[in-house]
Design an enzyme around this catalytic site. Structure first.
Site, PDB file in Angstrom:
ATOM      1  N   CYS A  95       1.047  37.784  56.084  1.00  0.00           N
ATOM      2  CA  CYS A  95       1.939  38.009  54.968  1.00  0.00           C
ATOM      3  C   CYS A  95       1.716  36.844  54.025  1.00  0.00           C
ATOM      4  O   CYS A  95       1.083  35.867  54.375  1.00  0.00           O
ATOM      5  CB  CYS A  95       3.397  38.109  55.413  1.00  0.00           C
ATOM      6  SG  CYS A  95       3.991  36.707  56.347  1.00  0.00           S
ATOM      7  N   SER A 150       2.432  36.811  62.559  1.00  0.00           N
ATOM      8  CA  SER A 150       2.152  37.103  61.162  1.00  0.00           C
ATOM      9  C   SER A 150       1.754  35.772  60.520  1.00  0.00           C
ATOM     10  O   SER A 150       2.553  34.836  60.479  1.00  0.00           O
ATOM     11  CB  SER A 150       3.381  37.690  60.495  1.00  0.00           C
ATOM     12  OG  SER A 150       3.117  37.906  59.139  1.00  0.00           O
ATOM     13  N   ARG A 183     -29.698  48.427  33.585  1.00  0.00           N
ATOM     14  CA  ARG A 183     -28.906  47.640  34.549  1.00  0.00           C
ATOM     15  C   ARG A 183     -27.555  48.323  34.747  1.00  0.00           C
ATOM     16  O   ARG A 183     -27.196  49.227  33.972  1.00  0.00           O
ATOM     17  CB  ARG A 183     -28.707  46.207  34.068  1.00  0.00           C
ATOM     18  CG  ARG A 183     -28.109  46.128  32.691  1.00  0.00           C
ATOM     19  CD  ARG A 183     -28.090  44.700  32.176  1.00  0.00           C
ATOM     20  NE  ARG A 183     -27.729  44.713  30.771  1.00  0.00           N
ATOM     21  CZ  ARG A 183     -27.863  43.666  29.973  1.00  0.00           C
ATOM     22  NH1 ARG A 183     -28.346  42.535  30.416  1.00  0.00           N
ATOM     23  NH2 ARG A 183     -27.491  43.751  28.699  1.00  0.00           N
ATOM     24  N   TYR A 224      -3.036  44.170  60.261  1.00  0.00           N
ATOM     25  CA  TYR A 224      -2.562  44.518  58.927  1.00  0.00           C
ATOM     26  C   TYR A 224      -2.535  43.294  58.016  1.00  0.00           C
ATOM     27  O   TYR A 224      -2.591  42.152  58.481  1.00  0.00           O
ATOM     28  CB  TYR A 224      -1.164  45.149  58.989  1.00  0.00           C
ATOM     29  CG  TYR A 224      -0.069  44.184  59.390  1.00  0.00           C
ATOM     30  CD1 TYR A 224       0.580  43.395  58.443  1.00  0.00           C
ATOM     31  CD2 TYR A 224       0.323  44.064  60.721  1.00  0.00           C
ATOM     32  CE1 TYR A 224       1.571  42.498  58.813  1.00  0.00           C
ATOM     33  CE2 TYR A 224       1.315  43.182  61.103  1.00  0.00           C
ATOM     34  CZ  TYR A 224       1.936  42.401  60.139  1.00  0.00           C
ATOM     35  OH  TYR A 224       2.917  41.516  60.501  1.00  0.00           O
ATOM     36  N   HIS A 237       6.393  28.610  40.751  1.00  0.00           N
ATOM     37  CA  HIS A 237       7.432  29.527  41.212  1.00  0.00           C
ATOM     38  C   HIS A 237       7.500  30.762  40.334  1.00  0.00           C
ATOM     39  O   HIS A 237       7.489  31.906  40.810  1.00  0.00           O
ATOM     40  CB  HIS A 237       8.776  28.799  41.240  1.00  0.00           C
ATOM     41  CG  HIS A 237       9.908  29.669  41.691  1.00  0.00           C
ATOM     42  ND1 HIS A 237      10.717  30.361  40.812  1.00  0.00           N
ATOM     43  CD2 HIS A 237      10.333  29.991  42.928  1.00  0.00           C
ATOM     44  CE1 HIS A 237      11.601  31.061  41.486  1.00  0.00           C
ATOM     45  NE2 HIS A 237      11.399  30.858  42.779  1.00  0.00           N
ATOM     46  N   ARG A 246     -44.280  37.653  30.448  1.00  0.00           N
ATOM     47  CA  ARG A 246     -42.965  37.126  30.806  1.00  0.00           C
ATOM     48  C   ARG A 246     -42.929  36.685  32.261  1.00  0.00           C
ATOM     49  O   ARG A 246     -43.597  37.269  33.109  1.00  0.00           O
ATOM     50  CB  ARG A 246     -41.884  38.204  30.668  1.00  0.00           C
ATOM     51  CG  ARG A 246     -41.626  38.697  29.291  1.00  0.00           C
ATOM     52  CD  ARG A 246     -40.589  39.802  29.348  1.00  0.00           C
ATOM     53  NE  ARG A 246     -40.767  40.762  28.276  1.00  0.00           N
ATOM     54  CZ  ARG A 246     -39.910  40.902  27.259  1.00  0.00           C
ATOM     55  NH1 ARG A 246     -38.832  40.172  27.184  1.00  0.00           N
ATOM     56  NH2 ARG A 246     -40.140  41.801  26.335  1.00  0.00           N
ATOM     57  N   GLY A 253     -33.470  32.609  30.724  1.00  0.00           N
ATOM     58  CA  GLY A 253     -33.838  31.620  29.711  1.00  0.00           C
ATOM     59  C   GLY A 253     -34.446  30.341  30.256  1.00  0.00           C
ATOM     60  O   GLY A 253     -34.752  29.428  29.495  1.00  0.00           O
ATOM     61  N   MET A 269     -37.286  29.993  32.109  1.00  0.00           N
ATOM     62  CA  MET A 269     -38.750  29.931  32.073  1.00  0.00           C
ATOM     63  C   MET A 269     -39.260  30.543  30.759  1.00  0.00           C
ATOM     64  O   MET A 269     -38.487  30.987  29.928  1.00  0.00           O
ATOM     65  CB  MET A 269     -39.321  30.655  33.290  1.00  0.00           C
ATOM     66  CG  MET A 269     -39.016  29.895  34.579  1.00  0.00           C
ATOM     67  SD  MET A 269     -39.712  30.703  36.030  1.00  0.00           S
ATOM     68  CE  MET A 269     -38.741  32.177  36.128  1.00  0.00           C
ATOM     69  N   LYS A 289     -37.603  41.246  37.457  1.00  0.00           N
ATOM     70  CA  LYS A 289     -37.988  42.028  36.286  1.00  0.00           C
ATOM     71  C   LYS A 289     -39.135  42.980  36.628  1.00  0.00           C
ATOM     72  O   LYS A 289     -39.101  44.174  36.288  1.00  0.00           O
ATOM     73  CB  LYS A 289     -38.382  41.090  35.140  1.00  0.00           C
ATOM     74  CG  LYS A 289     -38.730  41.828  33.847  1.00  0.00           C
ATOM     75  CD  LYS A 289     -39.183  40.863  32.751  1.00  0.00           C
ATOM     76  CE  LYS A 289     -38.055  40.024  32.204  1.00  0.00           C
ATOM     77  NZ  LYS A 289     -37.110  40.795  31.377  1.00  0.00           N
TER      78      LYS A 289
END
Lengths: 917, 917
Positions: free
Chosen positions: A867, A791, A353, A887, A475, A109, A118, A120, A39
């Site tokens: 694959c 593969s 942000r 690949y 499936h 803070r 939340g 602290m 912060k």
């Protein structure tokens, strides 16, 4: 010299003004975050970016560590430093802490390096006491505001610093409201709140035996200590354990002057996006309220205004906000989500942000930011979450219409969002019927308990699929995702009754032919039809993918079993086919009879006769695929599944047999069924996944492989003659021992050579293997002797490495593993990700790494790919890149995702962020 | 200096007399074998051992290499060297090559470093020509002998040197016999054979266009060249390829003077073992024939005499033979199998080799040779083939009676020799019935299509098992071997008809109750009963095993599921239990109903109620096991198999349901069956091997694990109180992810602690896991955080690493893989060994190595073992030793085998023979 001076200051300075941070940390954002906390660093950065941030200072995290090292004592002189720096804040805002006429109020803070929302403590409105409350009343001419702030401060301070229960204060508030016979806090008058303040102070005294501190410096000192103490409260420790945050990093304390959007009608508060988060349009987008506090915008008591309208109410402030928005975008190099407050005509930025956005906005913003020269192409590529792109490739329901449907009770049920997209059609239960209706241009949605390979034609013919059983990797889910069709899986509240062609949800019955809409992205099923938006690939989207191609190292191929799939793949930018599953070609209803004949053949001759019928059909498929892939490689996997998958189930046949007997059917019919049962039993296996399939089929029935290779090479020769460039790659599945590949290769190269000789052509082909058996990984050096490419079949490799049968695991235990097992009242997750969705780098990945190393030892130019479904998962693609594969191959609809993921992988490797494979 | 001189000679000397070899090679036997070949080295060594070997010389393998390097030319001067050395041979035997009065005959033979039986060429009787044949006739007064030798020489020489087909000579011989109207060669007279010699010479001339060489030196030169040439004939090359023998090592040529046991009645020939190869008794054992050639002993035309009787016919020669036998035993440090010839009263040793022997003889000989100080204990241990010891632990049929049974047609069928031993009993088909009959002391043999876990009580109750289906690793085979019961598996010629309680072989029917005998060591099934010999552990056997224990590093544990098994294991020398499978305890017919109740329970409470019934039963089992294993560790594996294994099969239930419906049975019965079908279907899996089993069961149904651990610790506490020392090791099966183990360990240690607290006792226990999932191997470093021991479950690890479902692979493809796949007319073996019998070191072994390395990284004192059938396989035990494991565990009857194997592994490691793990 300057650098040295800076470093020196770094180590000693304990209290740093937001406006001074730049000079202590130069451009070292990481260090700034470590020392000032998230912060504090954010406030400092916004100040640096010339935004008007309410001034303040940060006590560094070093102090927190010192505090704990020193037996929970603040370092000597620290508070003096705070007061010294605070003077500058007072000068800047022209208010003074504790000054009755013009009081400065502060927020105090926490803020550690990592966000711990939340966990602290925070104290607001510090600096109020009996005197300053009066002063504030006068100053603002708003007694209600002054005493509401004071009583809130007392409650927070009492709770945070002295652990007085909040409930006591809430009870007092309720009592007062009861007395006054009112329901809402805001109906209390300023006088009421002054009274309440007195009650609060009394509560404080009863509990602590002292008067509520009126010395504002004392308030500040105690608040600082309380924030440091809260670093080690139980919930903070628990949170850090859970999120694996180091307990020693400590928190900073941010002390900031407070501004009030509810001071008067020249004040306001709001939130805004620097660009439209849905469309990406470059226009401020958000809401604000005049004379209100942040909470009010969210609370919904008053209806907020669109930020766009601010220009009509406060033109110069709108312009300033717009300038600030652009400044912040440029500074943070991304679209921002900003909180702002206007106090008496002055704009303050409280927080900024990264803005969350839709896929469409993400793509447009990334493209526009590059055009505006705010970010580089590389940053644009890294700013988009690859999986989100799926949204852009599918039709989607109109959101407003969906909301209306939900409100009017049209939501039938919700299952798993197994395959995204929006589909509308009539309910159908039988795959054959789906096919018939489809041929009549009727749109249908297939509803089943679950699907199996026999049902594929039904899936093809439907707009979408619903199953009442099965998970994300069932499936139906896998097949639907592969085809880019919406699927809602495992929708257990639906009771499917196949016999009566209906399903029930509760008492409601939905019959065959009833029109429904399914949203595969959310798992929702609606009664009736909902309007859809068709997807389009925008210019920006196309451009982003082209940038990805410039950057990525991995080639992206697609899994495709038909010419149609191959065309889709090319459309989405695939650079070849990584997996063409020949068994899917066998499932065609026109072919299945010959396949069954082939399987039931009792000798080689009969088998060869059936295969001869299949040969021309396969050849045609391959010609179509080669044409679509002109110039790109096509990896064709020879028949893989166990043969009994093509036959009816034993149990069904037994039931049929009993039926026949019961009906005293013809004895020849009974005998035929009995014979079929015997053969199916003969072929059936205890664990078919590890039985007679893959290359084992080709070794036991070489004539099947031979037919397939003949079809491939005949197709290659024919296509070649029409000018198409073909690069077939013959892939042998399930190899576990080098000898399997050696024998098969000898067998098949003979066929290939003879076809090429006959056609007087030389086809450039490769011969290789799936790596999907653990033994293949650890003996990859041997296997590479006979394989020109590997593969990785990561689906089966995951099954075998984990010993998870995919068909069984989902329903029986995998879901529980992902949800966690309860132990001593806590849920312990066994697995973080489903290994069938996200590649298990730690286990399966290690075997792949061994295989790559061993394989390249034997054959340095070995071609390597993946694959299987992991080829479309971004984290798995990153892993493939790091492993040095050539690949990845994924379903056609995942190709854009894979292109972007591959680019991100290449970029993250360049910047050296993750090399720890 | 001497050494240097020797080395020098080594490199140059090309022709070496048998009697000179010692001085060139000193004690370097390996080098001697390399340079002289196996046969040459053997002859040299026997000469060195002072045996009377017919003198001769060896042309070194160097010459062969030179011959090929030099374009198939013999080195300059080589033949002169041969003639020079041959002079010494002639002087020694006092005969001369080519001398008509006193001709020296020679054999010319090949001999490479490695034996290549029959692959290269041999010529006998070289030195015969028209003149010397006459001389030999005179000298021996045996024209038949002389011309028979001559005509054989012509045939061999023509064939080997000039490639003249043998058939031409055989035809000529047949023609002559036809002319003479006789049937047997030996009826031909000396004159006949002289005529035949002329015909043979004529054949030679017709084919080669030259006269048969009469110059004996010429004969010798050509024979030498022919032997060298035969090194590269096709069959020799094929053999070397097959056996992976280097093609460059070359052959030596051995030229040896011939001796004739058929010279006269003062001559003889024979073979003898230095000790009885069946019993090990120290007495010459073998056969001889007076006035005969080697072939005659084998041909069986005349009945040979027992060697023992030689002392009555030729006392001094018998003594000389006996002395030589002892000399050779001492020299070779092992029992020998000797070929000898007596020529005119003089004993010659032609060959000696290690004697093949029975297990009984192996043990006795090893023990005796140590007692006689001929060999060391270590050599004794290495001289015994561990697997043979099985023979000594099982009853066996009387061999003579078996032969009679075969002759009288009592052999019913032969199947696979799946589990050794001899059993006699009445045929029974139903496991329950087997149990009933056994309780009445009836001996039965269980006959099934195949067995499954439900049938175990039937196997227990039977003397032996026959199955008509399934291989060496089928359920029946594995279970039977585990219990040490004979089993004949996969006996396909038997058609089992369970309904009619009979089996058919051809047309013969064997009904229930019929008495049969089965020999599990040979796979034979006999009609009726055959006498058996019971095994006994002799003093020698016991002693050998004790020596093994002194040497071995590995501990040997046993797999045992019951107190009885545990007692057997201890009897055979087990040092603990490595695998106690708790599911076998559930199969007891008294318990199964509760197990089924537990499985069918629809909630935790019902399940816990059923488990409560099982708790005391399991506890009793464990108490019995702990008592048997007093002081030794007991590794107990928690429930592993999928639950549906305990339930009836769906198909059986469906048939039952149809039956009920057909018979219009009570509707409540029908409903119950339908409900059961639903539940069994619900539990059934596509690939149960990779489904809900192992640790997954314990995570989904923790109450099962908890009950088991409670039973273990209650038993441990109770046993402990009676003074028994207990070391339980809790083993979790099928772990693939560290979190599985982590959660289960937390769960179970709670139970353990609470039981111990209740009993106020501390039990020293360990907590560990099976390593049987590939992922566990590659993440062993993580898993070792929660495991104090690893036990490699090599059965499942082999299944998963290969992707071979054991139940399916055997019948569907594994056998074909082992036999070989036909490709281009040749059979290519895919696998050399069945990986379920012999551990696959190359694949599975590599994963084990990774697991050991990773595991020890995390926990240096990690205990490591193997359970599963590989624990009883010698080569796998050797691998376990090399891997540095602490123990192997095998079935009780394999413990002696494992003890010896472990000792051999330790010894072979010491000598550094194999360290290449």
């Amino acid at each position: 010299m300057l650098q040295a001076a800076l470093s020196n200051e770094k180590t000693t300075k304990k209290v740093i003004l937001f406006s001074d941070a730049a000079k202590y940390f130069a451009n070292d954002r990481t260090r700034m975050k470590e020392i000032l906390g998230g912060k504090g660093a954010g406030l400092a950065e916004m100040t640096l970016a010339k935004c008007n941030v309410p001034p303040g200072l940060t006590i560094t995290t070093d102090v927190c560590r010192e505090y704990y090292a020193n037996n929970s004592q603040l370092p000597q002189g620290l508070f003096n430093d705070v007061l010294t720096e605070l003077k500058q804040v007072e000068d800047q805002v022209q208010r003074k802490l504790g000054c009755a006429d013009n009081p400065l109020l502060l927020s105090v803070r926490s803020g550690a390096k990592f966000s711990m929302p939340g966990m602290m403590d925070t104290i607001l409105n510090l600096g109020l006491n009996d005197e300053t409350a009066k002063g504030l009343t006068k100053l603002t001419n708003n007694k209600r505001f002054a005493y509401d702030s004071y009583r809130r401060f007392i409650q927070m301070f009492s709770n945070v610093v002295f652990s007085v229960s909040k409930d006591l204060f809430e009870d007092a508030l309720d009592e007062l409201k009861f007395e006054r016979k009112i329901k809402v806090d805001s109906e209390l008058s300023g006088d009421d709140l002054e009274t309440l303040t007195d009650t609060y102070k009394q509560i404080f005294k009863t509990k602590t035996k002292i008067d509520f501190p009126q010395d504002t410096k004392d308030q500040l000192l105690q608040a600082i200590e309380a924030v440091f103490k809260s670093w080690n409260n139980n919930r903070a420790i628990y949170y850090r354990n859970l999120n694996k945050i180091d307990h020693n990093i400590g928190t900073a304390v941010n002390i900031q002057s407070m501004v009030f959007g509810n001071l008067n009608n020249n004040s306001a508060t709001g939130v805004c996006f620097t660009r439209n988060p849905s469309t990406g349009e470059k226009i401020l987008y958000g809401e604000y309220l005049i004379n209100a506090q942040g909470e009010d915008v969210v609370a919904g008591i008053r209806t907020p205004n669109k930020v766009f309208n601010l220009q009509f109410e406060m033109k110069s402030l709108y312009d300033e906000l717009n300038d600030t928005a652009r400044k912040l975008e440029t500074h943070y190099r991304d679209v921002q989500d900003i909180e702002f407050t206007i106090e008496d005509g002055k704009l303050y930025i409280l927080q900024t942000r990264q803005a969350k956005r839709t896929a469409q906005a993400a793509v447009k913003c990334a493209y526009d930011l590059v055009s505006e020269k705010i970010i580089t192409k590389e940053e644009a590529l890294q700013s988009i979450e690859p999986l989100k792109l799926n949204q852009l490739l599918l039709p989607s329901f109109d959101i407003a219409q969906k909301e209306i449907a939900v409100e009017s009770g049209k939501l039938i049920a919700t299952g798993l969002n197994a395959s995204p997209g929006a589909a509308i059609g009539k309910i159908v239960f039988c795959p054959d019927e789906a096919e018939v209706l489809n041929s009549k241009n009727e749109k249908v949605i297939l509803v089943r308990h679950e699907t199996c390979p026999d049902d594929i034609h039904g899936v093809v013919a439907s707009q979408g699929v619903i199953t009442s059983r099965g998970g994300m990797t069932s499936h139906a889910a896998v097949v639907a995702r592969g085809m880019g069709k919406p699927c809602v899986a495992g929708c257990e509240s639906i009771k499917v009754d196949l016999d009566n062609h209906e399903f029930k949800v509760g008492n409601k019955i939905y019959k065959k032919g009833h029109l429904i809409s399914i949203d595969g992205s959310t798992g929702e099923i609606f009664d009736g039809s909902i309007d859809r938006h068709e997807p389009k690939i925008t210019h920006e989207f196309d451009q982003i993918l082209k940038w990805a191609d410039e950057v990525k190292v991995l080639k992206i191929r697609s899994n495709a079993d038909t010419p149609e799939d191959a065309q889709t793949a090319i459309k989405f930018g695939a650079q070849g086919i990584g997996l063409c599953r020949t068994e899917h070609m066998f499932m065609d209803p026109l072919r299945l009879p010959y396949v069954v004949k082939m399987i039931l053949a009792t000798n080689v001759k009969e088998r060869e006769q059936a295969l001869e019928k299949l040969l021309p059909m396969q050849r045609e498929d391959f010609i179509g695929i080669f044409k679509a892939m002109n110039g790109f490689p096509v990896t064709i996997r020879l028949l893989d599944p166990p043969l009994h998958e093509f036959l009816p189930k034993v149990l069904d046949l037994v039931n049929e047999l009993h039926e026949l007997k019961l009906n005293k059917a013809d004895s020849s019919k009974i005998k035929a069924t009995q014979a079929l049962i015997a053969r199916v039993k003969d072929l059936s296996e205890s664990n078919p996944m590890m039985g007679l399939r893959g290359c084992r089929l080709g070794l036991i029935y070489p004539e099947i492989n031979k037919m397939q290779v003949q079809a491939i090479f005949e197709a290659a020769c024919e296509a070649s003659k029409t000018g198409i460039k073909v690069f077939p790659e013959i892939m042998i599945p399930l190899v576990g021992h080098v000898n399997e590949l050696k024998v098969i290769r000898t067998q098949l190269e003979e066929v290939a050579t003879s076809v090429m000789k006959e056609h007087k052509l030389e086809i450039a082909y490769k011969f290789g293997t799936m790596i999907e058996v653990p033994r293949a990984c650890v003996t990859a050096d041997e296997i590479a002797q006979y394989a020109e490419f590997f593969s990785f079949g990561t689906n089966d490799l995951t099954q075998l490495t984990f010993a998870y049968s995919r068909d069984d695991a989902e329903g029986k235990f995998l879901q529980r593993y992902l949800e966690g097992i309860e132990i001593n009242g806590k849920r312990e997750k066994i697995l973080i990700d489903n290994p069938f969705e996200v590649l298990d780098q730690n286990g399966v990945g290690k075997l792949m790494k061994i295989a790559v190393e061993y394989g390249l030892q034997t054959r340095p130019d070995l071609k390597l790919g993946i694959c299987g479904e992991h080829g479309g998962d971004p984290s798995s693609i990153k892993f493939a890149h790091q492993l040095g594969l050539n690949y990845v191959s994924c379903s056609p609809f995942r190709v854009p995702v894979a292109r972007l993921s591959a680019a991100q992988a290449a970029l993250s490797n360049q910047s050296g962020v993750t090399k720890d494979v």
